[in-house]
Design a protein around this motif. Structure first.
Motif, PDB file in Angstrom:
ATOM      1  N   LEU A  11       0.822  -1.234  -0.147  1.00  0.00           N
ATOM      2  CA  LEU A  11       0.070  -0.369  -0.085  1.00  0.00           C
ATOM      3  C   LEU A  11       0.896   1.105  -0.145  1.00  0.00           C
ATOM      4  O   LEU A  11       1.993   1.276   1.271  1.00  0.00           O
ATOM      5  CB  LEU A  11      -1.564  -0.074   1.355  1.00  0.00           C
ATOM      6  N   VAL A  12       0.750   2.535  -1.032  1.00  0.00           N
ATOM      7  CA  VAL A  12       1.306   3.165  -0.839  1.00  0.00           C
ATOM      8  C   VAL A  12       0.263   4.694  -1.259  1.00  0.00           C
ATOM      9  O   VAL A  12      -0.357   4.420  -1.820  1.00  0.00           O
ATOM     10  CB  VAL A  12       2.627   3.301  -2.275  1.00  0.00           C
ATOM     11  N   GLN A  13       0.912   5.442  -0.954  1.00  0.00           N
ATOM     12  CA  GLN A  13       0.525   6.883  -1.476  1.00  0.00           C
ATOM     13  C   GLN A  13       0.723   7.682  -2.900  1.00  0.00           C
ATOM     14  O   GLN A  13       1.800   7.292  -3.220  1.00  0.00           O
ATOM     15  CB  GLN A  13       0.340   8.600  -0.578  1.00  0.00           C
ATOM     16  N   ALA A  14      -0.993   7.956  -3.461  1.00  0.00           N
ATOM     17  CA  ALA A  14      -0.585   8.905  -4.209  1.00  0.00           C
ATOM     18  C   ALA A  14       0.514   9.678  -4.132  1.00  0.00           C
ATOM     19  O   ALA A  14       0.897  10.689  -3.554  1.00  0.00           O
ATOM     20  CB  ALA A  14      -1.886   9.438  -4.851  1.00  0.00           C
ATOM     21  N   GLY A  15       1.418   9.549  -5.713  1.00  0.00           N
ATOM     22  CA  GLY A  15       2.294  10.164  -5.694  1.00  0.00           C
ATOM     23  C   GLY A  15       3.192   9.632  -5.088  1.00  0.00           C
ATOM     24  O   GLY A  15       4.747   9.635  -5.790  1.00  0.00           O
ATOM     25  N   GLY A  16       4.051   8.260  -4.420  1.00  0.00           N
ATOM     26  CA  GLY A  16       4.911   7.620  -3.877  1.00  0.00           C
ATOM     27  C   GLY A  16       5.344   7.127  -5.091  1.00  0.00           C
ATOM     28  O   GLY A  16       5.111   6.266  -5.971  1.00  0.00           O
ATOM     29  N   ASN A  85       5.422   8.028  -9.028  1.00  0.00           N
ATOM     30  CA  ASN A  85       4.169   8.739  -9.337  1.00  0.00           C
ATOM     31  C   ASN A  85       2.773   8.072  -9.307  1.00  0.00           C
ATOM     32  O   ASN A  85       2.359   8.717 -10.589  1.00  0.00           O
ATOM     33  CB  ASN A  85       4.452   9.591 -10.636  1.00  0.00           C
ATOM     34  N   LEU A  86       3.036   7.049  -8.470  1.00  0.00           N
ATOM     35  CA  LEU A  86       1.691   6.547  -8.399  1.00  0.00           C
ATOM     36  C   LEU A  86       0.293   6.933  -8.290  1.00  0.00           C
ATOM     37  O   LEU A  86      -0.158   7.712  -7.383  1.00  0.00           O
ATOM     38  CB  LEU A  86       2.045   5.040  -7.450  1.00  0.00           C
ATOM     39  N   LYS A  87      -0.656   6.050  -8.918  1.00  0.00           N
ATOM     40  CA  LYS A  87      -2.340   7.004  -9.196  1.00  0.00           C
ATOM     41  C   LYS A  87      -3.119   6.286  -8.335  1.00  0.00           C
ATOM     42  O   LYS A  87      -2.709   4.798  -8.802  1.00  0.00           O
ATOM     43  CB  LYS A  87      -2.513   7.524 -10.231  1.00  0.00           C
ATOM     44  N   PRO A  88      -3.702   6.069  -8.038  1.00  0.00           N
ATOM     45  CA  PRO A  88      -4.353   5.714  -8.229  1.00  0.00           C
ATOM     46  C   PRO A  88      -5.149   3.814  -8.793  1.00  0.00           C
ATOM     47  O   PRO A  88      -5.384   3.230  -8.347  1.00  0.00           O
ATOM     48  CB  PRO A  88      -5.998   6.199  -7.212  1.00  0.00           C
ATOM     49  N   GLU A  89      -5.546   4.929  -9.710  1.00  0.00           N
ATOM     50  CA  GLU A  89      -5.767   3.955 -11.240  1.00  0.00           C
ATOM     51  C   GLU A  89      -4.401   2.840 -12.006  1.00  0.00           C
ATOM     52  O   GLU A  89      -5.165   2.023 -12.535  1.00  0.00           O
ATOM     53  CB  GLU A  89      -5.560   5.017 -12.507  1.00  0.00           C
ATOM     54  N   ASP A  90      -3.565   3.308 -10.808  1.00  0.00           N
ATOM     55  CA  ASP A  90      -2.268   1.783 -10.697  1.00  0.00           C
ATOM     56  C   ASP A  90      -2.526   0.644  -9.451  1.00  0.00           C
ATOM     57  O   ASP A  90      -1.573  -0.471  -9.723  1.00  0.00           O
ATOM     58  CB  ASP A  90      -1.101   2.388 -10.848  1.00  0.00           C
ATOM     59  N   THR A  91      -3.517   0.871  -9.253  1.00  0.00           N
ATOM     60  CA  THR A  91      -4.148  -0.589  -7.986  1.00  0.00           C
ATOM     61  C   THR A  91      -4.589  -1.313  -9.204  1.00  0.00           C
ATOM     62  O   THR A  91      -5.459  -1.730  -9.878  1.00  0.00           O
ATOM     63  CB  THR A  91      -5.375   0.364  -7.346  1.00  0.00           C
ATOM     64  N   ALA A  92      -3.776  -2.668  -8.608  1.00  0.00           N
ATOM     65  CA  ALA A  92      -4.148  -3.967  -9.333  1.00  0.00           C
ATOM     66  C   ALA A  92      -3.135  -4.986  -8.934  1.00  0.00           C
ATOM     67  O   ALA A  92      -2.273  -4.441  -8.305  1.00  0.00           O
ATOM     68  CB  ALA A  92      -3.342  -3.693 -11.065  1.00  0.00           C
ATOM     69  N   VAL A  93      -3.421  -5.822  -9.576  1.00  0.00           N
ATOM     70  CA  VAL A  93      -2.341  -6.988  -8.853  1.00  0.00           C
ATOM     71  C   VAL A  93      -1.148  -6.882 -10.474  1.00  0.00           C
ATOM     72  O   VAL A  93      -1.822  -7.303 -11.014  1.00  0.00           O
ATOM     73  CB  VAL A  93      -2.773  -8.048  -8.941  1.00  0.00           C
ATOM     74  N   GLN A 116       3.075 -15.090  -9.997  1.00  0.00           N
ATOM     75  CA  GLN A 116       1.425 -15.811  -9.050  1.00  0.00           C
ATOM     76  C   GLN A 116       1.015 -14.448  -8.195  1.00  0.00           C
ATOM     77  O   GLN A 116      -0.445 -13.820  -8.086  1.00  0.00           O
ATOM     78  CB  GLN A 116       1.901 -16.312  -7.781  1.00  0.00           C
ATOM     79  N   GLY A 117       1.477 -13.177  -8.816  1.00  0.00           N
ATOM     80  CA  GLY A 117       1.236 -11.352  -8.723  1.00  0.00           C
ATOM     81  C   GLY A 117       1.435 -11.225  -7.660  1.00  0.00           C
ATOM     82  O   GLY A 117       1.787 -12.139  -6.332  1.00  0.00           O
ATOM     83  N   THR A 118       1.154 -10.181  -7.326  1.00  0.00           N
ATOM     84  CA  THR A 118       1.874  -9.135  -6.036  1.00  0.00           C
ATOM     85  C   THR A 118       0.776  -7.852  -6.090  1.00  0.00           C
ATOM     86  O   THR A 118       0.808  -7.172  -7.677  1.00  0.00           O
ATOM     87  CB  THR A 118       3.785  -8.830  -5.430  1.00  0.00           C
ATOM     88  N   GLN A 119       0.164  -7.358  -5.028  1.00  0.00           N
ATOM     89  CA  GLN A 119      -0.088  -6.193  -5.160  1.00  0.00           C
ATOM     90  C   GLN A 119      -0.393  -6.043  -4.698  1.00  0.00           C
ATOM     91  O   GLN A 119       0.540  -4.793  -3.631  1.00  0.00           O
ATOM     92  CB  GLN A 119      -1.516  -6.946  -3.591  1.00  0.00           C
ATOM     93  N   VAL A 120      -0.625  -4.194  -6.130  1.00  0.00           N
ATOM     94  CA  VAL A 120      -0.688  -3.069  -5.204  1.00  0.00           C
ATOM     95  C   VAL A 120      -0.979  -2.273  -4.816  1.00  0.00           C
ATOM     96  O   VAL A 120      -2.097  -1.981  -5.683  1.00  0.00           O
ATOM     97  CB  VAL A 120       0.864  -2.227  -6.495  1.00  0.00           C
ATOM     98  N   THR A 121      -1.815  -1.368  -4.220  1.00  0.00           N
ATOM     99  CA  THR A 121      -2.796  -0.571  -3.618  1.00  0.00           C
ATOM    100  C   THR A 121      -1.842   0.796  -3.669  1.00  0.00           C
ATOM    101  O   THR A 121      -1.198   1.198  -2.343  1.00  0.00           O
ATOM    102  CB  THR A 121      -2.987  -0.817  -2.297  1.00  0.00           C
ATOM    103  N   VAL A 122      -2.828   1.796  -4.415  1.00  0.00           N
ATOM    104  CA  VAL A 122      -2.341   3.731  -4.370  1.00  0.00           C
ATOM    105  C   VAL A 122      -3.521   4.199  -3.888  1.00  0.00           C
ATOM    106  O   VAL A 122      -4.508   4.040  -4.511  1.00  0.00           O
ATOM    107  CB  VAL A 122      -1.647   3.947  -5.406  1.00  0.00           C
ATOM    108  N   SER A 123      -3.308   4.693  -2.758  1.00  0.00           N
ATOM    109  CA  SER A 123      -4.695   5.547  -1.860  1.00  0.00           C
ATOM    110  C   SER A 123      -4.665   6.828  -2.601  1.00  0.00           C
ATOM    111  O   SER A 123      -3.120   7.293  -2.143  1.00  0.00           O
ATOM    112  CB  SER A 123      -4.619   5.321  -0.464  1.00  0.00           C
ATOM    113  N   SER A 124      -5.656   7.814  -2.803  1.00  0.00           N
ATOM    114  CA  SER A 124      -5.232   8.691  -3.112  1.00  0.00           C
ATOM    115  C   SER A 124      -5.548   9.357  -1.776  1.00  0.00           C
ATOM    116  O   SER A 124      -6.036   9.230  -0.990  1.00  0.00           O
ATOM    117  CB  SER A 124      -6.785   9.057  -3.493  1.00  0.00           C
TER     118      SER A 124
END
Length: 124
Positions: A11-16, A85-93, A116-124
């Motif tokens: 989990l990372v904040q937007a812009g991270g 510069n991650l964006k919320p729309e980058d949230t995905a496996v 198997q995939g790794t989860q990326v979650t970008v919070s706004s």
């Protein structure tokens, strides 16, 4: 054959920024084209980035161009995806994939080997 294991999603904040890694087994890693794909909830798997077997050629989806960088270390049989510069729309496996198919291919069906995939979650 090659086996792939992704890591680095969180989990990372937007812009991270995040750096994903994909560790591959097998002695012929340097023969494979390596790519990253991602799949968001309710959406189809989509191409993100690819790098040639020797590492000299890369190609990116328009949505990540200028923000993401794919690289590989053939001596360590590892491929990375640096995401800035991650964006919320980058949230995905995020999935690592490998193929021996020639040419620059962005089609998931051209890749027979997947992690198997790794989860990326970008919070706004």
């Amino acid at each position: 054959q090659v086996q792939l294991v992704e890591s680095g999603g969180e989990l990372v904040q937007a812009g991270g920024s995040l750096r994903l890694s994909c560790a591959a087994s097998g002695r012929t890693f340097s023969n494979y084209r390596m790519s990253w794909f991602r799949q968001a909830p309710g959406k189809e798997r989509e191409f993100v980035a690819t790098i040639s077997s020797g590492g000299g050629t890369t190609h990116y989806a328009d949505s990540v161009k200028g923000r993401f960088t794919i690289s590989r270390e053939n001596t360590k049989t590892t491929v990375h995806l640096q995401m800035n510069n991650l964006k919320p729309e980058d949230t995905a496996v995020y999935y690592c994939a490998a193929t021996l198919k020639g040419g620059t291919t962005v089609v998931a069906d051209d890749y027979p080997y997947w992690g198997q995939g790794t989860q990326v979650t970008v919070s706004s």
